[in-house]
Design a protein around this motif. Structure first.
Motif, mmCIF file in Angstrom:
data_model
loop_
_atom_site.group_PDB
_atom_site.id
_atom_site.type_symbol
_atom_site.label_atom_id
_atom_site.label_comp_id
_atom_site.label_asym_id
_atom_site.label_seq_id
_atom_site.Cartn_x
_atom_site.Cartn_y
_atom_site.Cartn_z
ATOM 1 N N SER A 246 42.877 38.211 33.483
ATOM 2 C CA SER A 246 42.926 39.195 34.572
ATOM 3 C C SER A 246 43.658 38.612 35.773
ATOM 4 O O SER A 246 43.718 37.383 35.949
ATOM 5 C CB SER A 246 41.511 39.612 34.988
ATOM 6 N N GLN A 247 44.220 39.486 36.606
ATOM 7 C CA GLN A 247 44.855 39.021 37.845
ATOM 8 C C GLN A 247 43.820 38.371 38.763
ATOM 9 O O GLN A 247 44.065 37.319 39.350
ATOM 10 C CB GLN A 247 45.509 40.206 38.561
ATOM 11 N N TYR A 248 42.658 39.004 38.827
ATOM 12 C CA TYR A 248 41.595 38.468 39.676
ATOM 13 C C TYR A 248 41.179 37.078 39.192
ATOM 14 O O TYR A 248 40.986 36.161 39.993
ATOM 15 C CB TYR A 248 40.390 39.406 39.670
ATOM 16 N N ASP A 376 35.855 37.915 32.863
ATOM 17 C CA ASP A 376 37.291 37.946 33.145
ATOM 18 C C ASP A 376 37.992 38.986 32.265
ATOM 19 O O ASP A 376 38.869 39.720 32.725
ATOM 20 C CB ASP A 376 37.896 36.560 32.907
ATOM 21 N N ARG A 377 37.602 39.070 30.988
ATOM 22 C CA ARG A 377 38.202 40.054 30.081
ATOM 23 C C ARG A 377 37.853 41.469 30.519
ATOM 24 O O ARG A 377 38.687 42.384 30.443
ATOM 25 C CB ARG A 377 37.718 39.794 28.652
ATOM 26 N N ILE A 379 37.177 42.415 33.593
ATOM 27 C CA ILE A 379 37.938 42.689 34.818
ATOM 28 C C ILE A 379 39.376 43.070 34.466
ATOM 29 O O ILE A 379 39.966 43.970 35.086
ATOM 30 C CB ILE A 379 37.909 41.469 35.762
ATOM 31 N N PHE A 380 39.949 42.398 33.466
ATOM 32 C CA PHE A 380 41.303 42.741 33.004
ATOM 33 C C PHE A 380 41.369 44.218 32.613
ATOM 34 O O PHE A 380 42.301 44.937 32.981
ATOM 35 C CB PHE A 380 41.686 41.866 31.805
ATOM 36 N N GLU A 383 41.308 46.442 35.569
ATOM 37 C CA GLU A 383 42.625 46.450 36.217
ATOM 38 C C GLU A 383 43.614 47.364 35.486
ATOM 39 O O GLU A 383 44.568 47.861 36.081
ATOM 40 C CB GLU A 383 43.184 45.027 36.275
ATOM 41 N N LYS A 384 43.370 47.587 34.193
ATOM 42 C CA LYS A 384 44.254 48.417 33.383
ATOM 43 C C LYS A 384 43.784 49.871 33.298
ATOM 44 O O LYS A 384 44.299 50.661 32.503
ATOM 45 C CB LYS A 384 44.365 47.846 31.965
#
Length: 410
Positions: A246-248, A376-377, A379-380, A383-384
């Motif tokens: 993820s960007q975050y 993290d996955r 959050i990715f 984000e999408k």
């Protein structure tokens, strides 16, 4: 999770044995002292996360309770109305049966599955999950696996195991699903664009290493309607390229070593008292052997000594050590008495116990490390354009990798 894990990186980043003696200095003596006063039964209850109240050191207890608190997740709700047929699970192992039933029961309560046109079951093997899916959802699922033997077995399963029409509903595909980097580079672009036509739901059950990243990336890129993904074998991830997707996560990342990823992969519940005692015996033999090589043979570098059958640990230490010394091709004439004397040395026993107690402390960080990776996955996916959640789909004592990322396209 970062706030709790961060101050203790010296503990969870390195294995006790691999970085001896440097690792031990980071375990506070008062922590070791408070654990050393406990019985094997009490240590087992701490190690298995059954009862932390045996810990009298308030600082250590607070750390363990924090780790327990931050890793609590909601359990996926499951339909109680579904009745599975016994014949549908013929020759399927009990753990796999339980996982399939849990997934189907949970998805039947998800209202958004009503709009799903098809399923892609990635790493689906013989198609057990795809086959049960056919009973409850109107679609012809794609079952993809890179193991041709599993695909052939799924296609040729005798009719007596389940109805032939249902077997023919499954589209078996022999294919290695691309990883995240391949998808970004456009590898398999045509294959994926054909596969992800329509309102697709993707399932990846226990996807080793970076395969989960590939599935998540492909699903998001092709606007899959829904995703259910279970990670596994995090130690196979490349920490430099496959950990923060993820960007975050990339902007706020925390370094994880391969040892930390291995710790995240371990099962952290379901331990029985006998399991604990065996682990204690295994660790004591392995630690003592390392100390013997380190102090008596001046071999400072950690040595891989291979796996051993449980029966070897039922023997005396000198017999275990002889097998492992032969494995390492250390052929000096070492008498059994020399090995026994070293094993029984009071200072060595004290050091081995300290290493074992330190390992119990380190063990407590595993679940938080796993969730750091999975969040993290999720959050990715957010984000999408997805609504993503982490939920416990299985009882952890039955299926340790029990956290599923369930995500729906907004």
């Amino acid at each position: 999770i970062k706030a709790v894990l961060g101050p203790y990186q010296d503990l969870w980043q390195r294995e006790i044995l691999n970085s001896y003696p440097d690792t031990l200095q980071h375990y506070q003596e008062r922590w070791i002292h408070t654990l050393s006063s406990l019985s094997d039964q009490q240590l087992f209850e701490i190690d298995a996360k059954l009862n932390l109240k045996h810990i009298k050191d308030s600082n250590l207890l607070e750390l363990f309770e924090n780790l327990e608190s931050i890793t609590q997740l909601p359990k996926a709700k499951k339909s109680s109305d579904v009745k599975f047929l016994k014949k549908d699970f013929f020759k399927i192992k009990a753990k796999k049966q339980y996982e399939i039933k849990s997934i189907i029961s949970a998805l039947l309560l998800e209202s958004r599955t009503n709009n799903i046109e098809n399923l892609i079951d990635i790493g689906g093997g013989k198609g057990h999950l795809s086959r049960i899916w056919c009973d409850y959802f109107s679609s012809r699922p794609f079952c993809i696996d890179e193991n041709i033997n599993l695909i052939v077995s799924g296609k040729t399963t005798p009719k007596t195991y389940f109805d032939q029409p249902r077997k023919e509903q499954i589209n078996f595909i022999h294919h290695k699903f691309p990883n995240q980097n391949d998808i970004i580079k456009g590898v398999d672009k045509i294959f994926l664009s054909e596969l992800f036509k329509g309102k697709i739901f993707t399932i990846g059950l226990h996807c080793c290493g970076g395969l989960s990243n590939g599935i998540i990336e492909a699903s998001a890129r092709h606007k899959s309607s829904g995703i259910l993904n279970f990670g596994c074998c995090y130690f196979k991830l490349d920490p430099s390229t496959e950990l923060h997707i993820s960007q975050y996560g990339n902007q706020n990342k925390m370094k994880l070593t391969t040892h930390a990823l291995t710790l995240a992969t371990k099962a952290h519940t379901g331990l029985t008292y006998n399991d604990f005692l065996l682990k204690q015996k295994v660790k004591s033999y392995r630690y003592t052997l390392h100390l013997y090589l380190y102090h008596e043979h001046n071999i400072k570098k950690f040595q891989e000594v291979g796996e051993a059958k449980h029966s070897l640990y039922a023997k005396e230490f000198n017999e275990y050590a002889k097998v492992k010394l032969d494995y390492l091709k250390i052929t000096k004439n070492i008498s059994p008495n020399t090995l026994t004397y070293f094993f029984n040395d009071k200072k060595i026993k004290t050091l081995v116990k300290k290493m074992f107690l330190s390992n119990i402390i380190r063990w407590q960080f595993g679940r938080a490390l796993e969730q750091y990776i999975l969040i993290d996955r999720a959050i990715f996916l957010e984000e999408k354009g997805y609504d993503a959640h982490l939920k416990e789909f299985f009882d952890q004592t039955v299926s340790p990798r029990n956290i599923g990322i369930i995500a729906w396209l907004k």
